[in-house]
Enzyme design. Structure first.
Site, PDB file in Angstrom:
ATOM      1  N   SER A  28      63.360  12.196 -43.609  1.00  0.00           N
ATOM      2  CA  SER A  28      61.940  12.183 -43.920  1.00  0.00           C
ATOM      3  C   SER A  28      61.116  12.391 -42.639  1.00  0.00           C
ATOM      4  CB  SER A  28      61.608  10.871 -44.628  1.00  0.00           C
ATOM      5  OG  SER A  28      60.422  10.989 -45.344  1.00  0.00           O
ATOM      6  N   ASP A  48      63.025  15.935 -55.381  1.00  0.00           N
ATOM      7  CA  ASP A  48      62.474  15.083 -54.325  1.00  0.00           C
ATOM      8  C   ASP A  48      60.956  15.170 -54.400  1.00  0.00           C
ATOM      9  OD1 ASP A  48      61.601  13.812 -52.082  1.00  0.00           O
ATOM     10  OD2 ASP A  48      63.008  14.785 -50.704  1.00  0.00           O
ATOM     11  N   HIS A  97      64.756  11.231 -52.867  1.00  0.00           N
ATOM     12  CA  HIS A  97      64.336  11.405 -51.476  1.00  0.00           C
ATOM     13  C   HIS A  97      65.302  10.787 -50.478  1.00  0.00           C
ATOM     14  CE1 HIS A  97      61.581  12.285 -48.280  1.00  0.00           C
ATOM     15  NE2 HIS A  97      61.436  11.018 -47.958  1.00  0.00           N
TER      16      HIS A  97
END
Lengths: 274, 171
Positions: A96, A219, A247
């Site tokens: 991320s 996602d 995610h």
């Protein structure tokens, strides 16, 4: 090694290899999130785990709102760690916002990195229509900040009061330390703003290090359009659409994640056959 | 699902490992204004506000996978008519017949939210009032200071007057 930095960022080094493999967590979470995949690389690499200042078991005294009011403070954390462990040609694995932090670090000090492995990266979460689809409107992101404030205030108060009411129960304190997502509301807020209102699209073309983009299906935070945009924009990048959904493939689908990283790094040593 | 669970006065929701809705009780369906068939098989994203979707993805997955439970997560659900429904959600990760489920109870907190919003509003107006009070106090202090300067000047003039009077008397 620079002990101050290692303590500040709660750096843990393990594994038998000589090349460093640095794992950078995503927003607000601690290094605990790597525990399902990092051990798989200890045979071949020197695995480096850490917490950004303000998260996990980092030194909270080292936090300053000024330094961490945008991603550059977090980038500096990574570069400080690289300096402290004397990393060169390391493999960087980011999740991320950790991906974006690694990208920015590699632009500033390319010699530190050999490859970037980016899980669910996004250079910009906000839609900039018609040119760019990030997935969210400005209102959505402002709502997210508000939601975080509501959740974190409660969590922080709960954690503080539980620890204070049970000084004689170290096990409980240890368990609370394990609450890898616990973060002070003010720090969480600043980190969230730095993360979700960042626009690093212009930086992508400056990356010189070969990168693998691991894109999972469905996602919501980093949709497929964003992963494809990154691959188009970053020179020397490869793109892999995973079977994994959500995610956090490194937690929900650790086998596939490990396998794809190994394949990319070409260390599928076929141990079974040897 | 048994009738008790179906009609219990709080929402119940079970999700598969990929967070798709497996079962949902009537209480929650009533709150969300949906039919059972409309939601089963869909991702929980479908009933979350955009902001809550991001929050859910950031925190629910790590918490449920690493801690096997989630407590008091504040989220905003969306009804079929687009109404926002603030809820608290508790969840556990549990295996039943070899299948992993995330079992959630969902508690709407409309009144609680109204109360909290009132507190927030009160806090904001209290903060504003405190700020105004500080300004007034500063102004008052400033005026008191001016007053004491004036008093000192008056005192000075009086003394001078007295000295002049004494001198004129002597003449």
């Amino acid at each position: 090694m620079n002990q101050t930095i290692l303590q500040r960022n709660n750096v843990k080094v393990s594994g038998k290899g000589t090349q460093y493999m640095i794992f950078a967590p995503g927003f607000g979470c601690s290094q605990a999130m790597w525990r399902m995949i990092a051990p798989a690389f200890e045979e071949d690499y020197r695995v480096v785990l850490f917490d950004y200042v303000g998260t996990g078991n980092s030194d909270l005294q080292a936090y300053s709102a000024e330094r961490y009011n945008d991603l550059s403070g977090y980038v500096q954390d990574v570069l400080d760690i690289c300096d402290a462990i004397d990393a060169h040609n390391a493999i960087f694995v980011g999740h991320s916002v950790g991906s974006m932090i690694g990208i920015l670090a590699s632009i500033r000090e390319p010699k530190r990195f050999q490859n970037l492995i980016l899980m669910g990266p996004s250079p910009c979460y906000e839609n900039k229509l018609p040119d760019y689809y990030g997935g969210f409107s400005r209102e959505d992101l402002a709502g997210l900040i508000e939601l975080m404030e509501k959740n974190f205030v409660g969590w922080a108060n709960y954690l503080a009061s539980t620890v204070m009411q049970n000084p004689d129960r170290p096990a409980l304190a240890a368990e609370l330390e394990e609450s890898f997502c616990s973060i002070q509301p003010e720090i969480a807020r600043n980190f969230a703003v730095a993360t979700f209102f960042a626009d690093n699209r212009k930086d992508l073309s400056l990356v010189t290090i070969p990168a693998l983009i691991l894109q999972s299906k469905e996602d919501v935070i980093a949709p497929i359009e964003v992963g494809e945009y990154m691959q188009r924009t970053m020179p020397r990048s490869s793109y892999k659409l995973m079977n994994a959904t959500g995610h956090c493939p490194h937690m929900s689908h650790p086998e596939e994640t490990t396998q794809l990283i190994r394949e990319y790094l070409g260390i599928l040593i076929l141990k079974d056959k040897s | 699902m048994n009738d008790t669970l179906n009609r219990i006065p709080c929402g119940y929701l079970s999700l598969r490992d990929d967070n798709k809705i497996s079962t949902i009780n009537q209480t929650l369906l009533d709150i969300l204004e949906y039919d059972h068939t409309a939601l089963v098989g869909l991702s929980i994203d479908f009933i979350l506000s955009n902001s809550s979707r991001i929050f859910f993805r950031i925190y629910f997955t790590p918490l449920i996978l690493l801690n096997t439970k989630v407590n008091e997560m504040f989220l905003t659900f969306m009804s079929s008519s687009g109404e926002e429904i603030p809820v608290l959600l508790n969840a556990v990760r549990r295996e039943t017949d070899g299948v992993i489920y995330h079992e959630c109870v969902v508690f709407p907190i409309l009144r609680q939210m109204e109360y909290e919003n009132q507190i927030n509003r009160s806090e904001t107006s209290a903060k504003k009032a405190r700020h105004e009070l500080q300004l007034l106090q500063a102004e008052l202090e400033h005026k008191q200071h001016s007053l004491s300067v004036l008093k000192a000047q008056v005192e000075l003039y009086r003394n001078q007057m007295e000295e002049l009077n004494v001198k004129s008397d002597k003449r």
